[in-house]
Design a protein around this motif. Structure first.
Motif, PDB file in Angstrom:
ATOM      1  N   ALA A  91       0.792  -1.230   0.000  1.00 18.18           N
ATOM      2  CA  ALA A  91       0.000   0.000   0.000  1.00 18.18           C
ATOM      3  C   ALA A  91       0.827   1.285   0.000  1.00 18.18           C
ATOM      4  CB  ALA A  91      -0.962   0.007   1.198  1.00 18.18           C
ATOM      5  N   LEU A  92       1.963   1.269   0.659  1.00 21.05           N
ATOM      6  CA  LEU A  92       2.725   2.531   0.754  1.00 21.05           C
ATOM      7  C   LEU A  92       3.254   2.969  -0.604  1.00 21.05           C
ATOM      8  CD1 LEU A  92       4.991   2.539   3.950  1.00 21.05           C
ATOM      9  CD2 LEU A  92       2.883   3.809   3.535  1.00 21.05           C
ATOM     10  N   GLU A  93       3.123   4.265  -0.863  1.00 19.36           N
ATOM     11  CA  GLU A  93       3.707   4.817  -2.086  1.00 19.36           C
ATOM     12  C   GLU A  93       5.233   4.762  -1.985  1.00 19.36           C
ATOM     13  OE1 GLU A  93       2.134   5.963  -4.808  1.00 19.36           O
ATOM     14  OE2 GLU A  93       0.192   5.426  -3.934  1.00 19.36           O
ATOM     15  N   GLU A  94       5.854   4.757  -3.165  1.00 16.85           N
ATOM     16  CA  GLU A  94       7.308   4.639  -3.276  1.00 16.85           C
ATOM     17  C   GLU A  94       8.065   5.631  -2.384  1.00 16.85           C
ATOM     18  OE1 GLU A  94       8.414   4.343  -7.469  1.00 16.85           O
ATOM     19  OE2 GLU A  94      10.294   5.362  -6.950  1.00 16.85           O
ATOM     20  N   GLN A  95       7.526   6.850  -2.257  1.00 14.49           N
ATOM     21  CA  GLN A  95       8.263   7.882  -1.513  1.00 14.49           C
ATOM     22  C   GLN A  95       8.455   7.529  -0.047  1.00 14.49           C
ATOM     23  OE1 GLN A  95       4.404  10.597  -1.593  1.00 14.49           O
ATOM     24  NE2 GLN A  95       6.019  11.600  -0.387  1.00 14.49           N
ATOM     25  N   TRP A  96       7.638   6.615   0.478  1.00 11.17           N
ATOM     26  CA  TRP A  96       7.730   6.273   1.895  1.00 11.17           C
ATOM     27  C   TRP A  96       8.728   5.175   2.178  1.00 11.17           C
ATOM     28  CZ3 TRP A  96       6.665  10.176   4.348  1.00 11.17           C
ATOM     29  CH2 TRP A  96       5.650  11.034   3.909  1.00 11.17           C
TER      30      TRP A  96
ATOM     31  N   PRO B  85      -6.998   1.879  18.573  1.00 11.81           N
ATOM     32  CA  PRO B  85      -7.720   0.604  18.756  1.00 11.81           C
ATOM     33  C   PRO B  85      -7.782  -0.255  17.493  1.00 11.81           C
ATOM     34  CG  PRO B  85      -9.245   2.449  18.689  1.00 11.81           C
ATOM     35  CD  PRO B  85      -7.879   3.042  18.747  1.00 11.81           C
ATOM     36  N   SER B  86      -7.770   0.377  16.330  1.00 21.76           N
ATOM     37  CA  SER B  86      -7.968  -0.427  15.117  1.00 21.76           C
ATOM     38  C   SER B  86      -6.663  -0.956  14.533  1.00 21.76           C
ATOM     39  CB  SER B  86      -8.694   0.420  14.062  1.00 21.76           C
ATOM     40  OG  SER B  86      -7.875   1.532  13.725  1.00 21.76           O
ATOM     41  N   LEU B  87      -5.553  -0.571  15.133  1.00 25.74           N
ATOM     42  CA  LEU B  87      -4.271  -1.013  14.579  1.00 25.74           C
ATOM     43  C   LEU B  87      -4.023  -2.482  14.939  1.00 25.74           C
ATOM     44  CD1 LEU B  87      -1.884   0.410  13.038  1.00 25.74           C
ATOM     45  CD2 LEU B  87      -0.753   0.590  15.249  1.00 25.74           C
ATOM     46  N   SER B  88      -3.645  -3.268  13.950  1.00 24.55           N
ATOM     47  CA  SER B  88      -3.450  -4.706  14.196  1.00 24.55           C
ATOM     48  C   SER B  88      -2.346  -4.958  15.216  1.00 24.55           C
ATOM     49  CB  SER B  88      -3.134  -5.429  12.894  1.00 24.55           C
ATOM     50  OG  SER B  88      -2.003  -4.854  12.262  1.00 24.55           O
TER      51      SER B  88
ATOM     52  N   SER C  38       3.450  15.982   6.067  1.00 22.34           N
ATOM     53  CA  SER C  38       4.164  15.222   5.039  1.00 22.34           C
ATOM     54  C   SER C  38       3.512  13.872   4.758  1.00 22.34           C
ATOM     55  CB  SER C  38       5.601  14.987   5.488  1.00 22.34           C
ATOM     56  OG  SER C  38       5.617  14.068   6.562  1.00 22.34           O
ATOM     57  N   GLY C  39       2.818  13.339   5.754  1.00 21.01           N
ATOM     58  CA  GLY C  39       2.273  11.996   5.593  1.00 21.01           C
ATOM     59  C   GLY C  39       3.154  10.927   6.222  1.00 21.01           C
ATOM     60  N   GLU C  40       4.260  11.346   6.797  1.00 22.09           N
ATOM     61  CA  GLU C  40       5.191  10.397   7.406  1.00 22.09           C
ATOM     62  C   GLU C  40       4.534   9.634   8.563  1.00 22.09           C
ATOM     63  OE1 GLU C  40       7.998   8.961   7.079  1.00 22.09           O
ATOM     64  OE2 GLU C  40       8.459   8.320   9.111  1.00 22.09           O
ATOM     65  N   MET C  41       3.637  10.281   9.280  1.00 19.91           N
ATOM     66  CA  MET C  41       3.021   9.587  10.419  1.00 19.91           C
ATOM     67  C   MET C  41       2.112   8.454   9.942  1.00 19.91           C
ATOM     68  SD  MET C  41       4.372  10.929  13.017  1.00 19.91           S
ATOM     69  CE  MET C  41       5.829  11.690  12.315  1.00 19.91           C
ATOM     70  N   ALA C  42       1.418   8.692   8.844  1.00 20.47           N
ATOM     71  CA  ALA C  42       0.596   7.618   8.280  1.00 20.47           C
ATOM     72  C   ALA C  42       1.486   6.467   7.802  1.00 20.47           C
ATOM     73  CB  ALA C  42      -0.242   8.159   7.127  1.00 20.47           C
ATOM     74  N   ALA C  43       2.641   6.826   7.250  1.00 21.77           N
ATOM     75  CA  ALA C  43       3.583   5.781   6.814  1.00 21.77           C
ATOM     76  C   ALA C  43       4.091   4.995   8.019  1.00 21.77           C
ATOM     77  CB  ALA C  43       4.745   6.403   6.039  1.00 21.77           C
ATOM     78  N   LYS C  44       4.320   5.691   9.109  1.00 15.98           N
ATOM     79  CA  LYS C  44       4.765   4.991  10.324  1.00 15.98           C
ATOM     80  C   LYS C  44       3.723   3.967  10.761  1.00 15.98           C
ATOM     81  CE  LYS C  44       7.812   8.393  12.615  1.00 15.98           C
ATOM     82  NZ  LYS C  44       9.021   7.883  11.978  1.00 15.98           N
ATOM     83  N   LEU C  45       2.467   4.343  10.683  1.00 23.98           N
ATOM     84  CA  LEU C  45       1.424   3.399  11.094  1.00 23.98           C
ATOM     85  C   LEU C  45       1.428   2.161  10.195  1.00 23.98           C
ATOM     86  CD1 LEU C  45      -1.543   5.767  12.056  1.00 23.98           C
ATOM     87  CD2 LEU C  45       0.062   4.564  13.575  1.00 23.98           C
ATOM     88  N   MET C  46       1.754   2.357   8.920  1.00 22.82           N
ATOM     89  CA  MET C  46       1.821   1.199   8.026  1.00 22.82           C
ATOM     90  C   MET C  46       3.025   0.310   8.387  1.00 22.82           C
ATOM     91  SD  MET C  46       0.094  -0.316   5.743  1.00 22.82           S
ATOM     92  CE  MET C  46      -0.936   0.707   4.671  1.00 22.82           C
TER      93      MET C  46
ATOM     94  N   ALA D  15       3.657  -5.697  13.049  1.00 20.16           N
ATOM     95  CA  ALA D  15       2.650  -6.470  13.784  1.00 20.16           C
ATOM     96  C   ALA D  15       2.259  -7.739  13.039  1.00 20.16           C
ATOM     97  CB  ALA D  15       1.413  -5.611  14.014  1.00 20.16           C
ATOM     98  N   GLU D  16       2.036  -7.604  11.742  1.00 20.04           N
ATOM     99  CA  GLU D  16       1.422  -8.708  11.000  1.00 20.04           C
ATOM    100  C   GLU D  16       2.433  -9.703  10.464  1.00 20.04           C
ATOM    101  OE1 GLU D  16      -1.256  -6.849   8.166  1.00 20.04           O
ATOM    102  OE2 GLU D  16      -2.245  -5.713   9.769  1.00 20.04           O
TER     103      GLU D  16
END
Lengths: 597, 597
Positions: free
Chosen positions: A591-596, B483-486, B554-562, B568-569
């Motif tokens: 899911a992550l885009e290349e930039q990440w 709560p929703s994070l695996s 930047s979106g880096e925090m969303a990337a961290k969650l991924m 986790a998985e």
């Protein structure tokens, strides 16, 4: 300095106990085989490995290969003499057809010689063993004249072969290649281009080197559909029939590598070099794929060999090195310390290495037999089934064995403590040399894609389910013969895991190829564990039989059952982890885009 | 040629979001800390790493060190200048006490500089970073005169230090050492013996080298109870107070190693060398153990550093290298091929590397804070609790991070295909260099014994259960915040596994130490996974907070969650496999007699 005791006895056990020779007498070359001859061949091949090749391994690593200003490449001291011993002993043609001077020794058994050779000196081994593989291509796709001229000399070892595949901008994606061929009026071609990672592209072991080169004939389509296979000798025939005209093929440089320093990895330049088509135009990949598959299985064999060598030396060190005391109280109170082998973590590591080596070796024999059936059965249905099976397991043998073989050299090195990090101990070279196995001949990631998309995809996983059925039948036999062995329940679970993973990936792969491939490496390892576990089931059955028949004088069969138990209780449970990963959402991968990244 | 972008921003995120500085203002040196100063220090230390040290890494590997016939050892070209820049910038004393000229920068933050330095040039790094460790020993056990004379110059970087521990016949089992010391009328000792694996035992970076040597005073008992610690300068003071008298300490040879070729690993001969006792006689291991524990945590830091460098370069290659097509259809139809990073197995590998690096880095910061509490709190109870915690996690940080850091260099190398095996790409050096981390400073197998017998044994696992309780509390917070994070469910399972494994090993260890240690390495890895998972819980909480507060521009925090999800998985489920192995019967490890290995 490492020592090596070729595992001849282990192979003979596998041949005698795991293969019912009488069921395979209909295969070409199997009719008159007897164990005495096989054992004699193995013993001799073990001798040349441990006595001739092994002593050159460390010195070859230190010395490396040299490219001279005139383009000549010299191999490390002693390699020429060793090559003469190898060729002179007829080893180049061991498994090659008798029609061209080979001995037609089935792969089932020749695998042992291959393991001994690669264990003793992986760099040297890279120059050898082409006879049977090239024979397959040439007899299928070459002309009679090409076979007479080249194949005979390759099988005798007088000449050697090399493959020109990779180019600077293309490795895996061979369809991108730029080397091109221009047809000449006499039927030959002029080939121009540059190849890299050409193992043994130039060296001083043989006068002539036959390059098998992938190139695109001018005007042919781009991509893999436009690739043809060419035969390009380093030395061409002059008007007197002697091979002493230099072809326009030259070594531009050799690579400095992590390991395998005795093996010359060449950049080869073709400057309108004369070459001949092998097979039909634009069909070059067909022959090459068959060859590549044989080389991939050979890579698995090399991995078992290096793992065995590393293990033998780690065991010896663990028995010799006095350091610390047994946790339950001194075992040798009279000595300054106990040997390392009393330590649980040392034993755990060594059991891991040994239980892998033995099971993986059985896998080499079993897959060798399948390859022999493909090549040697007169029964078309039997041959087709074997071919299907061989296609399925080839990527697993390549990738799982090379991953684990490398890991085992690391585990063995760890047993030596700080001494293992020093060059003079010798084991660090095995880590460096074996690191190549997971990379070359199709990186292991590519093997996963091959397995999950191609091998499972083409018949909805039927080949894998057939394999599971075969192992289930074996498991049923073990429930009778070795009911109390923990391996039985562990394999039942592992087979469940494999069935579930296969079903899952077949379904997923038809909808979402990327998602399926996010679990491909895990699936390779899952199947690898199941295959080695399958072999342990068969070994355990044979060992139990020997014990019941009072044939276990030495106690080795009881030890085998303990190794089977180790594999069952500490290695096989990994299949469940692999299954969990396979079934995990692909989002966290895709899911992550290349930039990440 | 590798490139390196020091992860300053990642550290600043961890400092700002994971550490509540205001809760730690009572620690010495924390009162006036502000993030601007910290970021400036990190930025500068990153610069010297990437601009001064990194460019010498590959050349240092090629050139290696040289021992000259007169016993002098020269380091690779450029190392002297780099050392001057390092010492001149005050980096040798970054975390050392101000009393002797250091800057007393807390380890929590200084860890970053340590990671940058070891990432950029692990060989060079081996010569540095002694200031704070030696300060601990000397301030606790040395005389005021020793501190004034030696510590000041070590902290300024004018001189360097080295440890003389290992002897040819004893590494782990240091009690076997034979180096002996004879007391002299003036209070000094004459020390005679041979040490091996002496990193930086001789070199040309500083005039004087202070050897800290373990030896046995004549007449003292055998074994570890009779070991004393000595300070043995290479150069002694002459009658004018100048250090220009050569002590009888000389380098007999340097080792040829798998990697770390820029680091001189010396055989050192002491021939009635003059030395002074540090601390009490026969108490040498007390000071050394504290030092060793700091070095073990530093080894974990080095592992994260090299893993980060390998990852950055693998990512860059995967984005640049055009090869093959995306499985779901061409991503860049206009180009000859898609970049490797579209391939699922490449992404899976890179996510594994990145999710490890980030979580492990948080672990370095967290454990650095614990070490700071031990050293800097005025509150005895807080200090004692921190010391207990630090003792528990030190073997895990050493062994788990070094195992996985090395595995990650292998994974990164694999991304380069055949090019990764070639020296010029640079990544193979990282595999060779980092291979040492699992071996040195107490091989990882020994760390397992330390954890399972000593650290769990001394209080029936209470330290581990306390750690579990702390993570359970964090998990409860995450059940509200993420709560929703695996990761939440995965960590609940991992904690159950750790609790079960701990209970099992504590019980088993009291009855059968060998059986418990058969699972020690698995327990190290289980706890390592839980600790990194714990860090991901905290990172995920912080990232979620930023997202909720609209601070994730930047979106880096969303990337961290991924990445948290990936960990986790696909990583955390390994705890169950580890638990299965821990609970497996020890028979398959311990029962076979030595002859069957």
């Amino acid at each position: 300095m490492l020592s090596y005791d070729p595992p001849v006895a282990d192979y003979m056990f596998l041949f005698k106990e795991l293969i019912d020779l009488d069921k395979h007498r209909h295969l070409r070359g199997f009719a008159d085989l007897d164990f005495e001859v096989i054992e004699a061949v193995l013993t001799e091949s073990g001798k040349i490995a441990s006595e001739v090749m092994l002593p050159l391994s460390a010195s070859g690593d230190r010395e490396g290969c040299t490219r001279h200003p005139d383009g000549r490449v010299t191999t490390p001291s002693g390699f020429s003499d060793a090559y003469r011993a190898y060729a002179g002993g007829g080893w180049a043609g061991l498994a090659a057809p008798t029609q061209y001077g080979g001995q037609d020794f089935p792969r089932t058994f020749a695998t042992a010689a291959m393991e001994f050779r690669s264990a003793s000196n992986q760099s040297f081994d890279m120059y050898t063993g082409w006879g049977e593989s090239i024979a397959e291509i040439m007899m299928a796709h070459g002309t009679a004249d090409q076979c007479d001229t080249y194949l005979t000399r390759l099988i005798s070892g007088e000449w050697s072969a090399t493959m020109g595949l990779t180019e600077p901008h293309c490795g895996t994606d061979v369809g991108l290649l730029r080397t091109h061929a221009v047809p000449q009026p006499d039927g030959s071609y002029k080939v121009t281009g540059t190849k890299i990672f050409n193992s043994g592209g130039e060296h001083d072991l043989t006068d002539n080197i036959i390059h098998f080169v992938l190139a695109r004939i001018e005007g042919d389509p781009p991509g893999s559909k436009g690739i043809s296979l060419f035969l390009m000798p380093k030395l061409l025939r002059d008007e007197n029939g002697r091979f002493d005209l230099h072809n326009a093929v030259s070594c531009g440089s050799i690579e400095h590598k992590m390991g395998l320093k005795g093996s010359a990895t060449c950049v080869m330049n073709y400057d309108e070099a004369t070459a001949w088509l092998v097979g039909e135009p634009r069909q070059g990949l067909i022959g090459m794929f068959k060859l590549m598959n044989a080389i991939r299985r050979r890579t698995g064999t090399m991995a078992v060999g290096v793992s065995e060598l590393a293990t033998q030396n780690a065991v010896a060190y663990a028995k010799e090195r006095l350091q610390g005391r047994a946790l339950a109280g001194a075992k040798r109170p009279e000595a300054m310390a106990d040997p390392l082998i009393v330590q649980p973590d040392v034993r755990r590591t060594l059991m891991k290495l040994k239980s892998f080596n033995e099971g993986a070796r059985a896998l080499l024999v079993w897959s060798g037999l399948i390859a022999d059936i493909v090549d040697r059965t007169p029964d078309k249905a039997e041959g087709a089934a074997a071919e299907e099976r061989l296609a399925l397991i080839t990527p697993v043998i390549k990738a799982y064995l090379s991953d684990e073989g490398f890991n085992n050299t690391v585990g063995a090195q760890q047993m030596f403590g700080g001494h293992g990090y020093m060059a003079q101990t010798g084991v660090e070279q095995l880590v460096r040399d074996s690191r190549m196995l997971a990379i070359a001949e199709g990186a292991n990631g590519v093997q996963g894609v091959d397995l999950v998309l191609r091998k499972l995809g083409h018949n909805q996983g039927q080949s894998a389910f057939d394999l599971i059925d075969e192992i289930v039948a074996q498991l049923a036999a073990n429930r009778t013969s070795t009911p109390s062995l923990s391996l039985v329940e562990a394999m039942a679970q592992a087979l469940d895991d494999m069935r579930e993973a296969t079903t899952y990936l077949v379904g997923l792969g038809s909808r979402d190829r990327e998602a399926a491939c996010a679990g491909a490496t895990d699936y390779i390892h899952l199947m690898g564990l199941v295959l080695v576990g399958y072999m342990w089931l068969r070994i355990a059955e044979a060992a139990t039989r020997q014990i019941k028949e009072d044939r276990d004088e030495s106690g080795e069969m009881a030890a085998k059952l303990m190794r089977a138990r180790f594999f069952a209780e500490r290695m096989l449970p990994e299949t469940s982890l692999r299954l969990t990963r396979i079934k995990a959402s692909a989002d966290s991968v895709m899911a992550l885009e290349e930039q990440w990244f």
